[in-house]
Design an enzyme around this catalytic site. Sequence first.
Site, PDB file in Angstrom:
ATOM      1  CG  HIS A  18       2.108  -0.002   4.444  1.00 15.11           C
ATOM      2  ND1 HIS A  18       1.726  -0.943   5.370  1.00 15.11           N
ATOM      3  CD2 HIS A  18       1.058   0.827   4.249  1.00 15.11           C
ATOM      4  CE1 HIS A  18       0.470  -0.690   5.730  1.00 15.11           C
ATOM      5  NE2 HIS A  18       0.037   0.373   5.065  1.00 15.11           N
TER       6      HIS A  18
ATOM      7  CG  ASP B 239      -2.011  -0.981   1.201  1.00 16.41           C
ATOM      8  OD1 ASP B 239      -1.977  -1.876   0.328  1.00 16.41           O
ATOM      9  OD2 ASP B 239      -2.919  -0.897   2.049  1.00 16.41           O
TER      10      ASP B 239
HETATM   11 ZN   LIG Z   1      -2.698   3.156   3.155  1.00 14.91          ZN
END
Ligand SMILES: [Zn+2]
Length: 286
Positions: A244, A98
């Site tokens: 992430h 992400d």
């Molecule tokens: Zn996010």
Amino acid sequence: MVKIRRIKKKRKNLAQRRLRLVVLMTALAILTTNIIQCAGNFTSQAVGTVDPMAMPGNFTTQIESTEIVFGVPPAYQGKVFNKVESDGKEKLVALTFDDGPWINTTTEVLEILRKNEIKATFFVVGQQLQKYPQIAKQVIAEGHAIANHTWHHWYRRMDEATAAKEIDDTANLIYKTTGVKTNYFRPPGGVLNNGLVAYAQKRDYAIAMWSVDSGDSRRRRPTPETLAKNVLKGINPGGIVLMHDGGGNHEGTVQALPQIIEGLRQQGYKFVTLPELLASSQSDNQ
Ligand SMILES: [Zn+2]
């Protein structure tokens, strides 16, 4: 009377002249745009692998043929889910990243995935995509899936017009940059009730949450070893792993990734993108 007619005629002539001028200007504008577009096409061809002798028409065909659609099986349209039911045949897992594209981290993640011949899914943020379009192009060129993670990454409550703009602007830029239409969405911070998910559901997006959090977005970042342990302990077949590549320093995630991949392989997992994961369980959900 004659005088009035003359004035009218004069006005008419003036109007005709103005009209001619407008037509001429429009034609000139179209011509200039075409010339600029042609020049653009030619430049792209000259630097790419396309035959430089090929004409702009061929280039257009090439763009159309590379259009990719990450569609959603009917059972998942407008649905919020954090894993899929395993069909029992294979142990599948979807790695998701992400908040990118992000300088350095995204390309480092891509390199590790390439070396391991693994495909993953990247939830991109519109304003990051605007900064690093080339990285997003690389994500698609290397066979990964891309998904929508809003423009600003806001957590706050928003009205429908704002939520629509957050999602639609990002979808439009993803398409403009990569030629991809994606129907996969994840709300920033996993917030389900601030208006974003309601709009995404209206638009039949698949709302992909996660079944395992690597823990890499915690303020005090765990060590790469702990990140890997979190994933390897928490995983189940049909699972979705949250990691992430952007939104801050994620070198720890990059360092943990080879251990995560190796550990999951040892457990017998096969790596797929989210669209592939959903397609694998379609029969169970219909
Ligand atoms: Zn996010």
